[in-house]
Design an enzyme around this catalytic site. Structure first.
Site, PDB file in Angstrom:
ATOM      1  N   THR A 272      29.937  40.616  42.788  1.00 37.90           N
ATOM      2  CA  THR A 272      31.292  40.377  43.272  1.00 37.90           C
ATOM      3  C   THR A 272      31.278  39.722  44.641  1.00 37.90           C
ATOM      4  O   THR A 272      32.241  39.056  45.011  1.00 37.90           O
ATOM      5  CB  THR A 272      32.095  41.698  43.350  1.00 37.90           C
ATOM      6  OG1 THR A 272      31.355  42.660  44.116  1.00 37.90           O
ATOM      7  CG2 THR A 272      32.370  42.263  41.966  1.00 37.90           C
TER       8      THR A 272
ATOM      9  N   HIS B 235      27.101  47.811  33.466  1.00 34.41           N
ATOM     10  CA  HIS B 235      26.924  47.040  34.697  1.00 34.41           C
ATOM     11  C   HIS B 235      25.491  46.568  34.911  1.00 34.41           C
ATOM     12  O   HIS B 235      25.195  46.026  35.981  1.00 34.41           O
ATOM     13  CB  HIS B 235      27.347  47.865  35.912  1.00 34.41           C
ATOM     14  CG  HIS B 235      28.825  47.958  36.106  1.00 34.41           C
ATOM     15  ND1 HIS B 235      29.559  46.971  36.716  1.00 34.41           N
ATOM     16  CD2 HIS B 235      29.714  48.907  35.754  1.00 34.41           C
ATOM     17  CE1 HIS B 235      30.834  47.317  36.761  1.00 34.41           C
ATOM     18  NE2 HIS B 235      30.963  48.488  36.174  1.00 34.41           N
TER      19      HIS B 235
ATOM     20  N   LYS C 153      33.734  36.771  46.582  1.00 35.78           N
ATOM     21  CA  LYS C 153      34.348  36.884  47.915  1.00 35.78           C
ATOM     22  C   LYS C 153      33.955  35.696  48.793  1.00 35.78           C
ATOM     23  O   LYS C 153      34.795  35.144  49.515  1.00 35.78           O
ATOM     24  CB  LYS C 153      33.915  38.190  48.575  1.00 35.78           C
ATOM     25  CG  LYS C 153      34.375  39.435  47.848  1.00 35.78           C
ATOM     26  CD  LYS C 153      33.605  40.658  48.326  1.00 35.78           C
ATOM     27  CE  LYS C 153      33.767  41.821  47.355  1.00 35.78           C
ATOM     28  NZ  LYS C 153      32.794  42.894  47.576  1.00 35.78           N
TER      29      LYS C 153
ATOM     30  N   LYS D 274      17.067  41.022  43.301  1.00 31.25           N
ATOM     31  CA  LYS D 274      18.038  40.224  44.069  1.00 31.25           C
ATOM     32  C   LYS D 274      17.326  39.205  44.961  1.00 31.25           C
ATOM     33  O   LYS D 274      17.947  38.306  45.517  1.00 31.25           O
ATOM     34  CB  LYS D 274      18.934  41.140  44.892  1.00 31.25           C
ATOM     35  CG  LYS D 274      19.858  41.989  44.004  1.00 31.25           C
ATOM     36  CD  LYS D 274      20.745  42.920  44.818  1.00 31.25           C
ATOM     37  CE  LYS D 274      21.589  43.814  43.935  1.00 31.25           C
ATOM     38  NZ  LYS D 274      22.687  43.105  43.252  1.00 31.25           N
TER      39      LYS D 274
ATOM     40  N   LYS E 208      23.465  41.946  50.180  1.00 33.08           N
ATOM     41  CA  LYS E 208      23.389  42.661  48.908  1.00 33.08           C
ATOM     42  C   LYS E 208      22.502  43.875  49.104  1.00 33.08           C
ATOM     43  O   LYS E 208      21.712  43.929  50.054  1.00 33.08           O
ATOM     44  CB  LYS E 208      22.758  41.791  47.810  1.00 33.08           C
ATOM     45  CG  LYS E 208      23.584  40.575  47.407  1.00 33.08           C
ATOM     46  CD  LYS E 208      22.856  39.750  46.367  1.00 33.08           C
ATOM     47  CE  LYS E 208      23.677  38.542  45.954  1.00 33.08           C
ATOM     48  NZ  LYS E 208      24.877  38.916  45.188  1.00 33.08           N
ATOM     49  N   ARG E 209      22.631  44.836  48.191  1.00 32.03           N
ATOM     50  CA  ARG E 209      21.668  45.923  48.144  1.00 32.03           C
ATOM     51  C   ARG E 209      20.258  45.320  48.064  1.00 32.03           C
ATOM     52  O   ARG E 209      20.025  44.380  47.307  1.00 32.03           O
ATOM     53  CB  ARG E 209      21.971  46.773  46.905  1.00 32.03           C
ATOM     54  CG  ARG E 209      20.991  47.863  46.588  1.00 32.03           C
ATOM     55  CD  ARG E 209      21.564  48.784  45.511  1.00 32.03           C
ATOM     56  NE  ARG E 209      22.027  48.046  44.333  1.00 32.03           N
ATOM     57  CZ  ARG E 209      21.294  47.857  43.244  1.00 32.03           C
ATOM     58  NH1 ARG E 209      20.055  48.306  43.185  1.00 32.03           N
ATOM     59  NH2 ARG E 209      21.796  47.214  42.204  1.00 32.03           N
TER      60      ARG E 209
END
Length: 987
Positions: A829, A442, A833, A723, A717-718
């Site tokens: 993911t 991952h 969504k 990110k 998001k985390r």
């Protein structure tokens, strides 16, 4: 709601009216509002939920309130709902009776109340009746069929709330809505009482939960395995100081969905030592033992009877381990030490591992998950085998998927049990293990490819270290048979499991002879001395360095001296080695996964290529057939049909049926109507309904009022540097700066109203991520209170982001930011969504963004930033000092430093964006490089949003193109290509 209390007789001896003045007695009673009537009716129904409550009070001693309630009941209740067990009924009246039955006969609360929390628990228990019946039928069927089963091991399962998902998958939402209405409650209000199960953090756990939903829906034989964390990761609150953490409370009132299996527990051993037994086998003895107890959470499929289980392990010790003698002598800590040590294992998800104790606790967690799960899997295999067990058949009945590296220890644990307890040979056990386990990678982040100190392993799991050493040595011999000897040492260094550990003799002998070490001349001291012991030659050299004239005078003498020294000295060759500092030995978990697993998969097309070409390239060259891609997916049930009923109704209307919920390929049919004005009108109305709901939620949670007609721009998001929430908030600051320079008319012409929302948790000890949260909150406090800006720009940090919050945010979204540094996000993911819910994405070509853009169309995706193939070169340029930052980027940094957003010192946060190299410097995540293209791309967003017809078409095309990102598609691919399992529906 007020609670119903039966008043003691001492305070209710008379029901006479209190004395009132004539004026008060003749004052007409005001009419009840609708809200007041609802409260009265609800109190009445609550009384009915406790049969006989009114009858307990003698007639003469009843309170006036009790009489009023009885009158209200007779006037307002439809019918009296009696408690009755109706576990499998689908009739609203019977369901209401079953809910009341659980409220009275399986109560978790006082029987004199039926408020929202009580209603939630009783409703969950009523639904659980149906789930248990289906669960039992499912696993009886699987046992009869003896079907090959997938066992999905994950440290995270981010389930979200279960109630609405259960009534949705069981297709009982209308029935339960009506049943609760009869009892005076609203289904959504009841569902709001459920806390999110705190079993995960981010995409890893959410993916695992989507997979369980799809496995159940598609009728595959399956088990999920995880840990039952008492306090979860943490509950996040947002204050003026930024993020604050406190423990999750999801188990505080119990979790009605779980079923304790008191008959299913396994012993887990830590520490101790390994001895050779008389029969020559290895025996792990001594140490510390805890028990892992099973808790099952039923996972229902959609439109199927199949209901599978998520089995969670909780740790404890037996009563015998309580030290009663120590307790009675006052040493309470010692008395409860064993229980405290056991319970601690399942307290918190991802405990801090900066200390040795933290590392040991993390390893304990991972081993507990693996050992308990493997023991459970083997026990079930042996039970189904009946008489004599054929261990060679194990891989034909059992598949194990390791979701990232956290479950890696299932490899040595399976080997340990097969060899030490079941008596198999090493070769047979290894063959079975390799054919059974598979690994999903991952991440490409080096820090996320777990490495654990060998010393911690040796202390905690001594037998497993021996097994890993054997795998390591066996693998190195295999590599030696596959590569040229000149490459062998480098390949072994890259691929072996144990890092910074001396090679065993059997491997040393396979390496080519080392070239002779560099030799140097070691000379004896020349006889001629000057100046207190210096050689004459040294004196000459000093003179050369100080004055040319002295050199000229002495050059002749120096030549003679040098010649004499060379002739007289004795030459002596010696080896010269500079001993490097010995690095600590580590166990590389990812390497062990790749070596042991029969398949290795990435989770998006670009990620899988990076896995093959960079992360595990040496392994790929040896085993190209091992490596696959399985692009992630999300369940369309929870993430569209249930969380966005308005849009789902529009989709069903235009596609002509609800079949798209099971067959998302049908969503592509929306492309045929994307320009239809009627569909666009329906689409906009559905989106507005969700935006209004989100605006109300934001007001409740943060106090800020946002305009539902503004562009809703969301990044959830985390919180992590890669990110790039920092890029987002710096873009917001740049927009704000420009707005402040403009007149109101210029602002309105340049920008559309926008609400920028952030959600996500920063790991408690990840200080840079917490600084980013602090900056977001400071910017929000400034912009949201600036009267010059008003509704043109708002910034929101949504607190405690989780699945339930996502179910409010995502359906209302219009633009979503997926802006990680290219090549660093495995898949994502949430992007799927958002796209599924008709949200347009802005992002880099990273993770699943690449495939989403291909499916929805390039015109319906806002692309910016460097490509993954450019990143290494850009970092090299930065290190060489070739990067020149954009003036707009520098202006934003200067503005932050100016104190415009408060007096917090952001030098450490901004320092990471400066300099060319060094730890925490050099802008490793390329925020500065991508900033110009990012803000220019945001201008294109404003331009597109002004044309609402164009934007709505883009939104429709995103939903239409999201069909391939269903977890149903992903699970079918895993089942066919990796697990070799078949659907087994319950009749």
């Amino acid at each position: 709601m007020a609670s119903l209390t039966v008043v003691p007789s001492s305070s209710s001896a008379s029901c006479s009216r209190p004395t009132t003045s004539p004026r008060a007695a003749t004052t007409p009673k005001p009419a009840l509002s609708s809200a007041s009537r609802l409260r009265t009716n609800t109190r009445s129904l609550r009384l009915l939920a406790v049969p006989g409550a009114l009858k307990r009070t003698p007639q003469r001693k009843r309170t006036c309130e009790a009489r009023a309630i009885e009158t209200s009941v007779s006037e307002n209740a439809e019918t009296e709902i009696l408690p009755k067990a109706n576990p499998l009924s689908t009739d609203p009246n019977a369901i209401a009776s079953n809910i009341k039955y659980h409220a009275e006969f399986t109560p978790s609360f006082s029987p004199y109340k039926f408020e929202l929390k009580q209603a939630y628990v009783a409703t969950a228990e009523s639904l659980r009746d149906t789930l248990i019946q289906r669960w039992n039928e499912t696993y009886k069927h699987f046992t009869r069929e003896n079907a090959k089963t997938i066992h999905y091991l994950s440290m995270e399962f981010l389930q979200g709330r279960a109630l609405l998902n259960a009534v949705g998958n069981l297709e009982l939402k209308d029935a339960y809505s009506e049943a609760l209405r009869k009892l005076g409650h609203d289904l959504e209000a009841v569902a709001e009482q459920e806390p999110d199960a705190a079993l995960g953090n981010g995409g890893l756990g959410r993916l695992a939960s989507c997979f369980l939903d799809s496995l159940a829906t598609l009728n595959y034989p399956a088990w999920g395995y995880g840990l039952r964390y008492k306090y979860g990761l943490f509950q996040q609150t947002i204050t003026k100081e930024g993020q604050q953490e406190q423990c999750e409370k999801w188990l505080e009132i119990g979790y009605p969905w779980e079923i304790p299996r008191n008959d299913i527990s396994y012993s887990i051993k830590f520490f101790g030592e390994v001895v050779d037994s008389e029969d020559g086998k290895k025996k792990w003895v001594g140490g510390e033992n805890v028990s892992a107890l099973a808790y099952d959470v039923p996972i229902p499929g959609f439109r199927t009877k199949n209901t599978i289980s998520l089995r969670l392990w909780s740790t404890r010790v037996s009563a015998e381990d309580f030290n009663l003698e120590a307790f009675n002598s006052g040493d309470y800590g010692k008395a409860d030490e064993a229980q405290a040590n056991a319970e601690r294992i399942c307290y918190v998800l991802y405990p801090g591992d900066a200390t040795e104790e933290g590392k040991l606790l993390r390893l304990k967690q991972q081993y507990t998950l693996c050992s308990a799960s493997i023991q459970d899997i083997i026990a079930r295999f042996k039970e189904r085998s009946g008489g004599e067990v054929n261990w060679n058949a194990f891989p034909t009945k059992v598949a194990i998927q390791m979701n990232d590296t956290h479950p890696t220890l299932c490899v040595p644990e399976l080997l340990r049990i097969l060899i030490d307890e079941e008596g198999l040979s090493w070769d047979q056990a290894w063959k079975i293990t390799q054919a059974t386990v598979a690994y999903t990678n991952h991440t490409v982040l080096p820090e996320a490819l777990e490495k654990w100190p060998l010393i911690a392993f040796q202390k905690l799991l001594p037998r497993h270290v021996q097994i890993i050493e054997t795998i390591d040595e066996q693998f190195m011999k295999f590599v030696a048979s596959k590569v040229d000897k000149t490459e062998l040492e480098a390949k072994i260094a890259s691929m072996r499991i144990l890092e910074n550990i001396d090679l065993p003799g059997s491997i040393q002998s396979l390496l080519p002879p080392k070239p002779k070490k560099e030799k140097v001349k070691k000379t004896s001291e020349p006889a001629t001395k000057v100046d207190g012991g210096k050689s004459f030659l040294s004196a000459v050299k000093e003179l050369v360095g100080t004055a040319k004239s002295a050199v000229k005078e002495l050059v002749g003498t120096a030549k003679s001296a040098v010649k004499k020294v060379i002739e007289e000295e004795k030459e002596e060759e010696v080896d010269v080695e500079v001993a490097p500092q010995k690095l600590a030995g580590t166990v590389r978990m990812a390497n062990l996964c790749v070596i042991a697993g029969h398949k290795v998969n990435g989770v998006a097309a670009i990620h899988s290529e990076i896995v093959k070409e960079e992360v595990f390239n040496d392994f790929y060259k040896i085993w190209p057939e091992k490596f696959q891609n399985k692009t992630n997916g999300v369940t369309p049930r929870r993430w569209l049909n249930f969380c966005n009923p308005e849009l789902s109704a529009v989709i069903t209307k235009w596609l002509g049926s609800e079949e798209w919920v099971l067959d998302t390929k049908q969503l592509a049919g929306l492309r045929n109507f994307a320009d239809n004005q009627e569909l666009q009108k329906d689409w906009v109305q559905a989106k507005i309904a969700r935006k209004e709901k989100l605006a109300a939620y934001i007001k409740t949670k943060t106090g800020y009022t946002i305009n539902p007609n503004a562009l809703f721009d969301i990044q959830v998001k985390r919180i992590h540097e890669y990110k790039r929430q920092l890029l987002n908030i710096m873009g917001v600051i740049y927009r704000y700066q420009n707005m402040k320079k403009m007149t109101p008319k210029e602002r309105a012409a340049k920008y559309v109203p926008r609400v920028v929302m952030f959600g996500g948790k920063a790991f408690a000890t990840y200080w840079q991520a917490k600084r980013i949260v602090k900056l977001i909150t400071d910017v929000a406090a400034t912009i949201n209170n600036d009267p010059d800006i008003g509704d043109l720009l708002k910034v929101i940090m949504v607190p405690d982001y989780n699945v339930s919050v996502a179910e409010v945010l995502i359906p209302a979204s219009e633009l979503s930011q997926h802006i990680s540094t290219a090549g660093m996000e495995a898949s994502g993911t949430s992007n799927m969504k958002f796209s599924m819910n008709g949200c347009v994405l802005i992002g880099t070509l990273d993770g699943a963004n690449v495939e989403i853009r291909e499916e929805v169309g390039e015109d319906n995706f806002f692309l910016f930033g460097a490509r993954a193939t450019e990143i290494a070169g850009l970092r090299a340029d930065r290190e060489a000092g070739k990067f020149v930052p954009d003036p707009r980027f520098e202006e934003v940094k200067k503005f932050i430093r100016s104190g415009a957003f408060g007096d917090y010192d952001y030098s450490e946060l901004l320092g990471a964006l400066e300099g060319n190299s060094g730890y925490g410097r050099g802008d490793y995540f390329l925020v500065g490089y991508d900033f110009p293209s990012y803000i220019e791309c945001q201008d294109k967003v404003d331009e597109a949003y002004r044309d609402q017809e164009r934007w709505t078409r883009m939104s429709i095309m995103n939903t239409a193109g999201s069909y391939t990102f269903s977890s149903d598609r992903t699970i079918h691919e895993y089942a066919k290509d990796i697990w070799d399992i078949m659907p087994s529906p319950v009749a």
